[in-house]
Design a protein around this motif. Structure first.
Motif, mmCIF file in Angstrom:
data_model
loop_
_atom_site.group_PDB
_atom_site.id
_atom_site.type_symbol
_atom_site.label_atom_id
_atom_site.label_comp_id
_atom_site.label_asym_id
_atom_site.label_seq_id
_atom_site.Cartn_x
_atom_site.Cartn_y
_atom_site.Cartn_z
ATOM 1 N N VAL A 172 7.554 -53.675 -7.574
ATOM 2 C CA VAL A 172 6.902 -52.960 -8.580
ATOM 3 C C VAL A 172 7.173 -51.875 -8.909
ATOM 4 O O VAL A 172 7.181 -50.982 -7.794
ATOM 5 N N GLU A 173 8.082 -51.353 -9.773
ATOM 6 C CA GLU A 173 8.676 -50.556 -10.577
ATOM 7 C C GLU A 173 7.327 -49.267 -11.026
ATOM 8 O O GLU A 173 7.324 -49.642 -12.452
ATOM 9 N N ASP A 174 7.011 -48.248 -10.295
ATOM 10 C CA ASP A 174 6.327 -47.584 -11.602
ATOM 11 C C ASP A 174 7.702 -47.190 -12.273
ATOM 12 O O ASP A 174 7.948 -45.478 -12.108
ATOM 13 N N ALA A 175 7.399 -46.787 -13.740
ATOM 14 C CA ALA A 175 7.883 -45.856 -14.136
ATOM 15 C C ALA A 175 7.399 -45.089 -15.402
ATOM 16 O O ALA A 175 7.958 -45.308 -16.671
ATOM 17 N N ALA A 176 6.607 -44.835 -15.148
ATOM 18 C CA ALA A 176 5.325 -44.450 -15.740
ATOM 19 C C ALA A 176 5.968 -43.096 -16.508
ATOM 20 O O ALA A 176 5.515 -42.711 -18.180
ATOM 21 N N GLU A 177 6.685 -42.462 -15.617
ATOM 22 C CA GLU A 177 7.336 -41.468 -16.742
ATOM 23 C C GLU A 177 8.687 -41.072 -17.045
ATOM 24 O O GLU A 177 9.311 -40.004 -17.344
ATOM 25 N N ALA A 178 9.315 -42.730 -17.095
ATOM 26 C CA ALA A 178 10.836 -42.947 -16.695
ATOM 27 C C ALA A 178 11.428 -44.109 -18.339
ATOM 28 O O ALA A 178 12.307 -44.558 -18.125
ATOM 29 N N LEU A 179 10.099 -44.375 -19.496
ATOM 30 C CA LEU A 179 10.958 -44.748 -19.970
ATOM 31 C C LEU A 179 11.578 -44.044 -20.963
ATOM 32 O O LEU A 179 11.691 -43.114 -21.276
ATOM 33 N N GLY A 180 12.745 -44.809 -21.402
ATOM 34 C CA GLY A 180 13.790 -44.474 -21.571
ATOM 35 C C GLY A 180 15.158 -43.928 -20.364
ATOM 36 O O GLY A 180 16.241 -43.358 -21.063
ATOM 37 N N SER A 181 14.503 -43.796 -19.044
ATOM 38 C CA SER A 181 15.843 -43.449 -18.340
ATOM 39 C C SER A 181 16.159 -44.900 -17.452
ATOM 40 O O SER A 181 15.469 -45.631 -18.742
ATOM 41 N N SER A 182 17.485 -45.002 -17.121
ATOM 42 C CA SER A 182 18.542 -45.786 -16.975
ATOM 43 C C SER A 182 19.410 -45.172 -15.707
ATOM 44 O O SER A 182 19.288 -44.222 -14.942
ATOM 45 N N TYR A 183 19.243 -47.037 -14.726
ATOM 46 C CA TYR A 183 19.813 -46.822 -13.247
ATOM 47 C C TYR A 183 20.863 -47.923 -14.512
ATOM 48 O O TYR A 183 20.739 -49.387 -13.897
ATOM 49 N N LYS A 184 22.264 -46.774 -13.261
ATOM 50 C CA LYS A 184 23.242 -48.291 -14.005
ATOM 51 C C LYS A 184 23.573 -49.339 -14.799
ATOM 52 O O LYS A 184 24.176 -50.762 -14.364
ATOM 53 N N GLY A 185 22.973 -48.744 -16.006
ATOM 54 C CA GLY A 185 23.150 -48.944 -17.159
ATOM 55 C C GLY A 185 21.993 -50.401 -17.443
ATOM 56 O O GLY A 185 21.478 -51.184 -18.400
ATOM 57 N N ARG A 186 20.981 -50.266 -16.737
ATOM 58 C CA ARG A 186 19.736 -50.910 -16.908
ATOM 59 C C ARG A 186 18.432 -49.990 -17.263
ATOM 60 O O ARG A 186 18.238 -49.041 -16.402
ATOM 61 N N HIS A 187 17.395 -50.358 -17.723
ATOM 62 C CA HIS A 187 16.632 -49.304 -17.890
ATOM 63 C C HIS A 187 15.255 -49.467 -16.962
ATOM 64 O O HIS A 187 15.151 -50.516 -15.947
ATOM 65 N N ALA A 188 15.057 -47.752 -16.619
ATOM 66 C CA ALA A 188 14.067 -47.884 -15.719
ATOM 67 C C ALA A 188 12.693 -48.943 -15.743
ATOM 68 O O ALA A 188 12.369 -48.811 -16.965
ATOM 69 N N GLY A 189 12.446 -49.183 -15.191
ATOM 70 C CA GLY A 189 11.286 -50.721 -15.517
ATOM 71 C C GLY A 189 11.376 -51.471 -15.316
ATOM 72 O O GLY A 189 10.682 -53.504 -14.953
ATOM 73 N N THR A 190 12.840 -52.299 -15.096
ATOM 74 C CA THR A 190 13.763 -53.708 -15.229
ATOM 75 C C THR A 190 14.083 -54.097 -13.974
ATOM 76 O O THR A 190 14.267 -55.442 -14.725
ATOM 77 N N ILE A 191 13.711 -53.710 -13.175
ATOM 78 C CA ILE A 191 14.731 -54.032 -11.608
ATOM 79 C C ILE A 191 14.237 -54.760 -10.779
ATOM 80 O O ILE A 191 14.810 -55.775 -10.498
ATOM 81 N N GLY A 192 13.074 -54.397 -10.781
ATOM 82 C CA GLY A 192 11.858 -55.243 -10.035
ATOM 83 C C GLY A 192 11.303 -56.308 -10.908
ATOM 84 O O GLY A 192 12.092 -56.710 -11.677
ATOM 85 N N ARG A 193 10.261 -56.955 -9.483
ATOM 86 C CA ARG A 193 9.467 -58.492 -9.812
ATOM 87 C C ARG A 193 8.647 -57.879 -10.963
ATOM 88 O O ARG A 193 8.388 -58.621 -11.940
ATOM 89 N N PHE A 194 7.714 -56.486 -11.469
ATOM 90 C CA PHE A 194 7.352 -56.185 -13.147
ATOM 91 C C PHE A 194 7.472 -54.882 -12.842
ATOM 92 O O PHE A 194 8.427 -53.689 -11.467
ATOM 93 N N GLY A 195 7.946 -54.440 -14.032
ATOM 94 C CA GLY A 195 7.303 -52.683 -13.814
ATOM 95 C C GLY A 195 6.494 -52.922 -15.106
ATOM 96 O O GLY A 195 6.076 -52.884 -15.288
ATOM 97 N N ILE A 196 6.331 -50.568 -15.261
ATOM 98 C CA ILE A 196 5.116 -50.993 -15.986
ATOM 99 C C ILE A 196 5.556 -49.109 -16.060
ATOM 100 O O ILE A 196 6.204 -48.281 -16.046
ATOM 101 N N TYR A 197 4.912 -48.989 -17.598
ATOM 102 C CA TYR A 197 5.046 -48.231 -18.147
ATOM 103 C C TYR A 197 3.487 -47.479 -18.797
ATOM 104 O O TYR A 197 2.855 -48.601 -18.835
#
Length: 376
Positions: free
Chosen positions: A148-173
């Protein structure tokens, strides 16, 4: 505010869609999912609610374990307690301030030997900087543990071309009032699993069974976002890129002005990632700077400038006394060191260069007075 929010609010009022459903909610979910490249999204009342729903969807319950980043706000871990599960905290690492793969590997290895692997790992992207998701994903994949990616503080951030919060099973903003875009209060759960997101919407609407009357077979929650707040979110989403650029510019002005000062080190940005720089954070080496982080916080406060320490690690919080903690090194508690030496500076998107210069000059004066007092 961007200035366009009032248009969407007026639409909500004119259409009489005020309740926690409506066309703005549907559109906000669709537009957010498209913006980050997620398959599906469910708009909810907070980022905390989104984490709670993710854990519920993963079957977390009493007696289960959930691993969680320690260097984060308490909202990352409170949902573990909601489900009656046991939190186990994982240290940060110096290069990202995010979850240490080294510590996670030890924790997973021990859990496997005990026959008690976690039901989930909650990875926090701290202050907008992504954790080492390649290494963390590989470790969790080896043991079959969902992320579960807690991307509460990371909307608009990216990891190797993918948005934070979209790599795990679930992401949260989170769209809390202090986040990079806001609905005043709100959150979003995203996943490529459409069935899971549809189930999340049911759970977030009191888990009502499909019947003409109100029938309920299991516990649910009042977690859906209102149509009015979703309208605000739609307007905010349109300026997300501008907000990210503003925060990154603020970070760069601080870094350019202060990085040459003895003992000052800014939060790093991992190669291949792009942080939204939600907060500008730095550490202070008191032996080189002649002043401690806490002294600088007090010095700024005397001039009515608010700054704060880095999050107090959860393994040091009274709420979680006795919880297991896996440090980055055998005797290296990186989270505790960052809490002791770290400062978060004023970083709001609307901050003017003149306002920022006032903060910078006050910091320089504080460091100079500290060095003078130390005789350096």
């Amino acid at each position: 505010m961007s200035g366009a929010e009032q248009h969407y609010i007026a639409e909500a009022f004119a259409s009489n869609w005020i309740a926690p459903l409506g066309p703005h909610v549907d559109a906000f979910e669709r537009e957010l999912a498209e913006a980050v490249g997620a398959g599906h999204a469910a708009a909810v009342s907070s980022g905390t609610a989104a984490i709670h729903l993710a854990l519920r969807l993963l079957g977390v319950g009493p007696g289960d374990r959930v691993f969680c980043s320690s260097l984060t706000f308490v909202a990352s871990a409170n949902p573990i307690l909601y489900q009656g599960a046991e939190p186990v905290f994982i240290d940060a690492e110096p290069e990202t301030w995010g979850m240490s793969p080294q510590a996670l590997e030890r924790a997973l290895d021990e859990a496997a030997k005990e026959g008690r692997l976690p039901k989930a790992v909650i990875v926090v992207h701290l202050f907008g900087q992504c954790a080492r998701m390649d290494e963390i994903s590989a470790l969790c994949g080896t043991y079959g543990v969902p992320i579960v990616e807690d991307a509460a503080e990371a909307l608009g951030s990216s990891y190797k071309g993918r948005h934070a919060g979209t790599i795990g099973r679930f992401g949260i903003y989170s769209f809390n009032g202090n986040k990079i875009i806001t609905t005043s209060g709100g959150g979003m759960l995203v996943s490529d699993d459409g069935d899971a997101i549809r189930e999340a919407r049911v759970l977030a609407s009191q888990a009502r069974d499909p019947a003409v009357h109100y029938e309920h077979s299991r516990p649910g929650y009042n977690y859906r976002l209102s149509n009015v707040l979703a309208g605000i979110g739609r307007a905010q989403l349109k300026v997300l890129a501008d907000r990210v650029e503003a925060r990154r510019a603020i970070f760069e002005r601080y870094r350019t002005a202060l990085e040459a000062r003895p003992g000052i080190r800014f939060m790093p940005e991992l190669p291949g990632t792009r942080s939204n720089r939600w907060l500008t954070a730095l550490t202070v080496d008191e032996h080189l700077a002649g002043v401690t982080a806490s002294q600088l916080v007090a010095w700024l406060a005397e001039d009515r400038i608010e700054s704060r320490p880095v999050w107090k690690p959860l393994h040091l919080q009274p709420l979680f006394a006795g919880a297991r903690f896996y440090s980055h090194g055998i005797r290296e508690d990186v989270s505790a060191r960052l809490f002791r030496t770290g400062i978060c500076l004023p970083s709001g998107s609307a901050m003017t260069p003149e306002e920022q210069e006032r903060v910078i000059e006050r910091l320089k004066a504080g460091m100079k007075s500290g060095q003078a007092a130390a005789g350096t």
